[in-house]
Scaffold this motif. Sequence first.
Motif, mmCIF file in Angstrom:
data_model
loop_
_atom_site.group_PDB
_atom_site.id
_atom_site.type_symbol
_atom_site.label_atom_id
_atom_site.label_comp_id
_atom_site.label_asym_id
_atom_site.label_seq_id
_atom_site.Cartn_x
_atom_site.Cartn_y
_atom_site.Cartn_z
ATOM 1 N N UNK A 1 7.324 2.242 3.309
ATOM 2 C CA UNK A 1 6.071 1.702 2.358
ATOM 3 C C UNK A 1 4.869 2.731 3.595
ATOM 4 N N UNK A 2 3.992 3.378 2.568
ATOM 5 C CA UNK A 2 2.456 3.812 3.903
ATOM 6 C C UNK A 2 1.285 2.957 3.319
ATOM 7 N N UNK A 3 0.505 2.945 3.668
ATOM 8 C CA UNK A 3 -0.816 1.939 3.940
ATOM 9 C C UNK A 3 -1.340 2.485 2.560
ATOM 10 N N UNK A 4 -1.571 3.425 2.791
ATOM 11 C CA UNK A 4 -2.334 4.258 1.197
ATOM 12 C C UNK A 4 -1.813 3.361 -0.487
ATOM 13 N N UNK A 5 -0.243 2.679 -0.566
ATOM 14 C CA UNK A 5 0.722 2.526 -1.661
ATOM 15 C C UNK A 5 0.123 1.157 -1.332
ATOM 16 N N UNK A 6 -0.513 0.366 -0.268
ATOM 17 C CA UNK A 6 -1.276 -1.109 -0.738
ATOM 18 C C UNK A 6 -2.946 -1.575 -0.312
ATOM 19 N N UNK A 7 -3.427 -0.531 -0.121
ATOM 20 C CA UNK A 7 -4.667 -0.768 0.340
ATOM 21 C C UNK A 7 -5.180 -0.614 -0.622
ATOM 22 N N UNK A 8 -6.641 -1.332 -1.104
ATOM 23 C CA UNK A 8 -7.861 -1.323 -1.920
ATOM 24 C C UNK A 8 -8.658 -0.557 -1.646
ATOM 25 N N UNK A 9 -8.501 0.034 -2.681
ATOM 26 C CA UNK A 9 -9.928 1.246 -2.591
ATOM 27 C C UNK A 9 -11.770 1.411 -2.428
ATOM 28 N N UNK A 10 -11.546 0.130 -3.665
ATOM 29 C CA UNK A 10 -12.533 -0.221 -3.659
ATOM 30 C C UNK A 10 -13.555 -1.316 -2.812
ATOM 31 N N UNK A 11 -13.895 -0.234 -2.126
ATOM 32 C CA UNK A 11 -14.051 -0.145 -0.676
ATOM 33 C C UNK A 11 -15.544 -0.373 -0.496
ATOM 34 N N UNK A 12 -16.834 -2.034 -0.413
ATOM 35 C CA UNK A 12 -18.452 -1.501 -0.152
ATOM 36 C C UNK A 12 -18.524 -1.456 1.253
ATOM 37 N N UNK A 13 -20.041 -0.359 1.172
ATOM 38 C CA UNK A 13 -20.493 -0.388 3.181
ATOM 39 C C UNK A 13 -21.434 -0.669 2.366
ATOM 40 N N UNK A 14 -22.511 -1.017 3.929
ATOM 41 C CA UNK A 14 -23.289 -1.420 4.480
ATOM 42 C C UNK A 14 -24.115 -0.776 5.372
ATOM 43 N N UNK A 15 -25.210 -0.412 5.467
ATOM 44 C CA UNK A 15 -25.636 0.174 6.451
ATOM 45 C C UNK A 15 -26.285 -0.309 7.706
ATOM 46 N N UNK A 16 -26.381 0.150 8.920
ATOM 47 C CA UNK A 16 -26.555 -0.312 9.848
ATOM 48 C C UNK A 16 -27.706 -1.430 10.101
ATOM 49 N N UNK A 17 -28.984 -0.722 9.854
ATOM 50 C CA UNK A 17 -30.063 -0.827 9.592
ATOM 51 C C UNK A 17 -30.231 -2.099 8.135
ATOM 52 N N UNK A 18 -29.098 -2.503 7.619
ATOM 53 C CA UNK A 18 -29.539 -3.145 6.449
ATOM 54 C C UNK A 18 -29.655 -4.384 7.308
ATOM 55 N N UNK A 19 -30.493 -5.381 6.276
ATOM 56 C CA UNK A 19 -30.651 -6.878 6.801
ATOM 57 C C UNK A 19 -29.215 -7.427 7.012
ATOM 58 N N UNK A 20 -29.262 -8.611 7.876
ATOM 59 C CA UNK A 20 -27.834 -9.625 7.387
ATOM 60 C C UNK A 20 -28.016 -10.347 6.364
ATOM 61 N N UNK A 21 -29.258 -10.751 6.171
ATOM 62 C CA UNK A 21 -29.159 -11.420 4.510
ATOM 63 C C UNK A 21 -28.396 -10.297 3.598
ATOM 64 N N UNK A 22 -28.913 -8.875 3.409
ATOM 65 C CA UNK A 22 -28.650 -7.710 2.268
ATOM 66 C C UNK A 22 -26.628 -8.312 2.287
ATOM 67 N N UNK A 23 -26.099 -7.827 3.696
ATOM 68 C CA UNK A 23 -24.771 -7.749 3.774
ATOM 69 C C UNK A 23 -24.718 -9.418 3.833
ATOM 70 N N UNK A 24 -24.684 -10.347 4.124
ATOM 71 C CA UNK A 24 -24.494 -11.918 3.213
ATOM 72 C C UNK A 24 -24.987 -11.870 1.696
ATOM 73 N N UNK A 25 -25.462 -11.555 1.222
ATOM 74 C CA UNK A 25 -25.500 -11.378 -0.585
ATOM 75 C C UNK A 25 -24.830 -10.740 -0.646
#
Length: 151
Positions: A1-25
Amino acid sequence: MRVSELMSTDVCTVDPQQSLQMAAQCMSELDIGILPVGENDRLVGMISDRDIAVRGIAAGKGPSIPVRDVMSKDVKYCFEDQEIEDVTRNMADQQIRRLPVLNRDKRLVGILSLGDVALAEAGSRKMQHVGNALAGISQPGGEHSQSDGRL
């Protein structure tokens, strides 16, 4: 079985300049404990709730500092076309429970967690990959050990 068959594809990312508070929220809203950090369409790091707590708050850094200041820059990842058995073996060796998944152009396409693998294997009554990975991850020490002196 390949990774693509099991992975979650709905991924949220953050920008490195965003605040810790924004990432935590974002983590709170999505009920997750880790976020990929992306810049210019490239994965540049990962930030976990543990990074925020240990490298951020415990080190006296406030909620407005950028994600870049506490994120893990040495990102371990896998490719979507890799076999699950190989990836879970690497997860055990590296003591990692979640991995960003990249395509061969090194673009983020998903996240693979031991939970994803466990759910798939539970349906097949075969839990060897998760069991082996969890045994390796559960060994004392590793990159994210609290006793390694990094804060």
